[in-house]
Scaffold this motif. Structure first.
Motif, PDB file in Angstrom:
ATOM      1  N   LEU A  63      36.818 -35.405 -33.366  1.00  0.00           N
ATOM      2  CA  LEU A  63      37.757 -36.501 -33.111  1.00  0.00           C
ATOM      3  C   LEU A  63      37.829 -36.913 -31.635  1.00  0.00           C
ATOM      4  N   HIS A  64      36.665 -37.104 -31.029  1.00  0.00           N
ATOM      5  CA  HIS A  64      36.618 -37.802 -29.748  1.00  0.00           C
ATOM      6  C   HIS A  64      36.360 -39.281 -30.056  1.00  0.00           C
ATOM      7  N   VAL A  68      34.534 -42.102 -33.230  1.00  0.00           N
ATOM      8  CA  VAL A  68      35.521 -42.541 -34.235  1.00  0.00           C
ATOM      9  C   VAL A  68      35.936 -44.011 -34.090  1.00  0.00           C
ATOM     10  N   LYS A  94      43.033 -33.699 -39.162  1.00  0.00           N
ATOM     11  CA  LYS A  94      43.976 -34.463 -38.328  1.00  0.00           C
ATOM     12  C   LYS A  94      43.727 -35.973 -38.362  1.00  0.00           C
ATOM     13  N   LEU A  95      42.505 -36.351 -38.715  1.00  0.00           N
ATOM     14  CA  LEU A  95      42.198 -37.790 -38.699  1.00  0.00           C
ATOM     15  C   LEU A  95      42.981 -38.550 -39.766  1.00  0.00           C
ATOM     16  N   ILE A 145      36.647 -29.406 -28.627  1.00  0.00           N
ATOM     17  CA  ILE A 145      37.597 -29.497 -29.751  1.00  0.00           C
ATOM     18  C   ILE A 145      36.818 -29.148 -31.025  1.00  0.00           C
TER      19      ILE A 145
END
Lengths: 313, 313
Positions: A63-64, A68, A94-95, A145
């Motif tokens: 999720l950088h 995305v 989390k997305l 991450i």
């Protein structure tokens, strides 16, 4: 029977005038898998004649934003084009919530299609997708991450049955599938014809591994053994290996080492730092270790050809 | 003393292989104002040699994704490049929270610069920006959600003082500014020299209005009277004026009507539906009503030249 990777974006986080953020489409038997979805992915798909209707599965490595930020526009476009087919998104759990918030905020009406969110982990290898032709497994990577790579494997195709043998032995239709699966044929008179005499070898199942973003780690080699095509990030040239390590990225030489140790067929390096106007030094760094290396470049298509399987020979 | 508009994106919500979503940069005396920030804006800025460091003010017309989705990547890039200057964003107040959520979600570290959010309304004309060279006012528009256009006006330049007159009348330095502002010069002996004899006319202050997205409305004409450059959306050709109206967009003919009624100097139409492979029919529709019409096209720069002011003649 395609197996090809189209590069839509070869840049790292800061794009350049020629390089887009990470996005790639793998075509396996006309199933189109979108791997990461950086800003501009939808425009790059248009440019490369990838029909939006073919995209049913999107895999997000981490999720950088540069992996995305193309997703919101792409989903918006799907909605405006009144898509009806479900869209499957595989990403860090989390997305889901932030995507849901963005969709609610920016779209006036509910979407015309369903988004089916598949939360994926990044700590161990897991099978996250399977159909009759392909499997997709995660590859645990080492980034700042939670991040995972993806291993796409074509399933072993059935053996090719020889038409002349069907006629010669008068093989009934109901036996054909069994023989394609490798069974011998037992004739009504009790004679058994070995499978080897009835079939021809099919092609070898093909595979592609995507490892981006990640610090080089020998630990990933076991997941990507013998892949035909390895996409491994190489944000920096060898003379910046220290910086690569500190930022949880890889150098070109490290990507090549992964390819060599994994006995990969071909290496594509990508996710280039904007500092490199020319990528040649990185390709040279990599080729010293793994000669069959190529630089990712927008619009290029890397095909994996069918080769004979040796299972039945 | 530039006054020029660079088109970064001429598409409506669904981009094409050649047309990006809405984004434009207005350069007024080397102040670069970004007007809307559709997906890919940062790449288009790179391609058009617009230095990121020059962008300090971003104006967002409304909160549809095709006018906003480039913002997240652009801010991310600013952060990665370790920008320090404040970034001012002028937009509907609702953007602040979602932007804040996205920044918190996608960025590991706090940004290296401050974002200063300026909430703007869309119901009446308001002055939202002013410096020593430029003012920016909102223009109330008619779209499906709150939307405003922007009117950029160069401030009236000072008069040009004649060097020969400075010498001839022995004008002291402290009087020069007053004379440039239009005052007469009173000599120590009591003689008054009229300003007209001491100065030359400067250029006429220039202006640009941006009206996108909007249904055609005669109500906007009063806000954009005599603008040198009018950017007015023309999502559809004239034969789809009904659809334009229903979707709160404009036809090319309607954009031209606005330009004609406003006595604009030049009209640029943009925000084209992806159905138009060629924009020529839209330009033709518009030119029948307002001949000095041009189609927005990625990378094109529309300059407004300085012309003489008649204030002092």
């Amino acid at each position: 029977m395609s197996f090809s990777l189209t590069i839509l974006g070869s840049s790292s986080a800061v794009p350049t005038s020629r390089r887009y953020p990470a996005a790639h489409v793998l075509n396996v038997h006309e199933r189109y898998f979108l791997i990461d979805c950086g800003e501009g992915a939808q425009i790059q798909m248009k440019r490369n004649n990838i029909r939006f209707g073919k995209i049913n599965n999107i895999f997000i490595s981490h999720l950088h934003g540069d992996h995305v930020f193309g997703l919101f526009g792409l989903i918006s476009t799907f909605g405006l084009l009144e898509r009806t087919a479900d869209l499957h998104i595989y990403a860090n759990p989390k997305l889901e919530k932030i995507l849901d918030n963005i969709l609610k905020f920016f779209f006036e009406q509910p979407l015309s299609f369903k988004i089916i969110f598949h939360p994926i982990g990044s700590k161990k290898q897991e099978l996250i997708y399977e159909d009759e032709k392909v499997t997709v497994e995660t590859i645990p990577l080492k980034h700042r991450i939670p991040t995972c790579g993806f291993l796409f494997r074509e399933k072993a195709p059935l053996l090719n049955i020889r038409k002349d043998m069907i006629e010669y032995h008068n093989i009934p239709v109901k036996e054909i599938y069994n023989i394609k699966c490798g069974k011998d044929f037992n004739k009504p008179d009790g004679t058994s014809i070995p499978n080897k005499k009835l079939t021809l070898p099919p092609y070898k199942p093909r595979s592609m591994a995507y490892c981006c973003d990640t610090r080089y780690s020998e630990g990933i080699v076991k997941y990507i053994k013998n892949v035909d095509l390895l996409y491994h990030e190489a944000t920096y040239a060898n003379n910046m290996a220290k910086e690569a390590r500190e930022k949880y990225h890889s150098s070109a030489g490290e990507a090549a080492t992964a390819a060599k140790k994994a006995n990969a067929g071909k290496l594509i390096i990508g996710h280039f730092s904007p500092r490199y106007k020319s990528i040649l030094p990185l390709v040279e760094d990599a080729r010293k270790i793994f000669p069959n290396t190529f630089a990712a470049q927008e619009g290029e298509v890397h095909k994996v050809k069918q080769t004979k399987d040796k299972r039945n020979q």
